[in-house]
Enzyme design. Structure first.
Site, short mmCIF file in Angstrom:
data_model
loop_
_atom_site.label_atom_id
_atom_site.label_comp_id
_atom_site.label_asym_id
_atom_site.label_seq_id
_atom_site.Cartn_x
_atom_site.Cartn_y
_atom_site.Cartn_z
CE LYS A 44 -3.61 2.74 0.71
NZ LYS A 44 -4.51 3.04 -0.42
CB SER A 45 0.49 4.61 -1.46
OG SER A 45 0.39 4.30 -2.82
CG MET A 70 -9.33 3.18 0.30
SD MET A 70 -10.65 2.38 1.21
CE MET A 70 -9.72 1.52 2.46
CG LEU A 72 -2.38 8.01 0.88
CD1 LEU A 72 -1.71 9.39 0.85
CD2 LEU A 72 -1.32 6.95 0.65
CG ASN A 124 0.07 7.00 -5.64
OD1 ASN A 124 -0.32 7.58 -6.65
ND2 ASN A 124 -0.75 6.44 -4.77
CB CYS A 127 -3.27 9.62 -3.71
SG CYS A 127 -4.66 9.39 -2.56
CB ILE A 189 -5.09 4.81 -15.18
CG1 ILE A 189 -6.27 3.84 -15.15
CG2 ILE A 189 -4.74 5.26 -16.57
CD1 ILE A 189 -7.58 4.39 -15.65
CG ASN A 190 -4.29 6.07 -8.58
OD1 ASN A 190 -5.25 5.46 -8.09
ND2 ASN A 190 -3.29 6.53 -7.87
N GLY A 218 -12.26 -0.53 -11.65
CA GLY A 218 -12.99 -1.68 -12.19
C GLY A 218 -13.35 -1.51 -13.66
O1 RRO Z 1 -5.78 5.50 -0.36
C1 RRO Z 1 -6.49 5.97 -1.27
O2 RRO Z 1 -7.51 6.65 -1.05
C2 RRO Z 1 -6.13 5.80 -2.68
C3 RRO Z 1 -4.87 6.02 -3.19
BR1 RRO Z 1 -3.39 6.39 -2.12
C4 RRO Z 1 -4.64 5.95 -4.58
O3 RRO Z 1 -3.54 6.16 -5.11
N1 RRO Z 1 -5.71 5.66 -5.36
C5 RRO Z 1 -6.94 5.43 -4.87
O4 RRO Z 1 -7.88 5.18 -5.63
N2 RRO Z 1 -7.12 5.50 -3.51
#
Ligand code: RRO
Length: 308
Positions: A44-45, A70, A72, A124, A127, A189-190, A218
């Site tokens: 996880k980042s 989320m 981070l 990353n 985010c 991609i993110n 998705g």
């Molecule tokens: O943790 C997140 O909310 C999150 C991150 Br760091 C990201 O790079 N991409 C994402 O969809 N959620």
């Protein structure tokens, strides 16, 4: 039969592993990935300090994918640095994802990672979910500054996780920077940032943070992800490897990403929804499709999307 690949010259037994995102924040979760059919372990980042993340509900599965904000949640980089030797015991590449809240944080974390046995680092730049922190990947000046500083100090092969781009002028600008700084790989991609999904029964968004705005993943995003992979395959120096992510659910999806130019792919939403068995299932489906089509290696098809 596994079809091997390489990212930044690091050997992967096959081309499918987890995206930085679902179920990769604790040692327990990372060990599960280590024991699964994933070709590598992605963390996880991480940030400088541990983070709880945003208030719940902050992830929801949707009919064709997911939305998340989320924020981070992670244990802080020191814990992931400590975990590297334990994760390496699984005998597959370990990729550390880093997402500092400012440049100084990224510098401190990358310096510490230099002294670990991690195989690759994914920085990353995309985010979408931290309040008050716009995605760096959409700010070309800031991206240039970050890469100028980090490429000087990093001793691990460093790649960047990019947001989706939608305009040819933007692809060109970001590709020029990535070529100039000689990053080793890009992951695209993110999630598509700041999507809004509404529950009509509740007459409300399905996630709480940021008024319901979150990253879309998705099946909704697969065509956008394929477009990004394919455009970067055209614009990036051939020494820069491409990892595709976004809406992969089966072996045919993997095949399409490789055709578009990816050397490996990551699974996000499908891993969250299906669990760790997803890696072996999708690899098996991909291998069967390759066999049926008479292909014996990833390089035979990589970037070979035909013109109509
Ligand atoms: O943790 C997140 O909310 C999150 C991150 Br760091 C990201 O790079 N991409 C994402 O969809 N959620």
């Amino acid at each position: 039969m596994s079809l091997p690949t390489k990212i930044a010259n690091v050997d992967f037994e096959h081309c499918i592993f987890n995206a930085s995102g679902p179920s990769c924040a604790t040692l327990e979760e990372l060990d599960i990935i280590g024991k699964s059919g994933a070709a590598a372990i992605m963390t996880k980042s991480c940030t400088l300090k541990p983070r709880e993340g945003n208030p719940e509900p902050r992830y929801t599965g949707l009919p064709l994918g997911s939305i998340n904000s989320m924020g981070l949640p992670n244990l802080g980089y020191k814990k992931y640095v400590e975990m590297v030797p334990l994760l390496k015991k699984h005998g597959k590449p370990v990729v550390m994802s880093v997402s500092g809240l400012c440049l100084a944080d990224n510098i401190e974390m990358l310096r510490a990672i230099n002294d670990t046995d991690a195989d690759l680092v994914e920085l990353n730049l995309s985010c979408p979910n931290v309040v008050g922190k716009p995605q760096i990947g959409y700010d070309f000046e800031q991206t240039d500054e970050v890469l100028t500083k980090v490429m000087k100090l990093v001793r691990k092969p460093l790649g960047v996780k990019l947001p989706p781009y939608f305009d040819f002028a933007h692809y060109k600008q970001i590709a020029e920077l990535l070529n100039k700084h000689k990053v080793k790989f890009v992951t695209c991609i993110n999630s598509i940032g700041n999507a809004l999904y509404i529950d009509p029964d509740k007459e409300a968004p399905v996630i709480k943070p940021k008024g319901g705005f979150g990253g879309l993943g998705g099946k909704y995003v697969k065509p956008t992800a394929l477009a990004n992979v394919h455009k970067f395959a055209e614009l990036l120096d051939p020494s820069i490897d491409i990892i595709g992510v976004g809406g992969i659910n089966n072996g045919t999806d993997v095949f399409e990403f490789i055709l578009a130019g990816a050397k490996a792919v990551q699974l996000g939403t499908v891993f969250q929804e299906e669990g760790p068995e997803t890696f072996a299932r999708i690899e098996k489906e991909f291998n069967e499709l390759m066999k049926k089509k008479g292909y014996a290696s990833i390089e035979e098809i990589r970037g070979k999307l035909k013109a109509l």
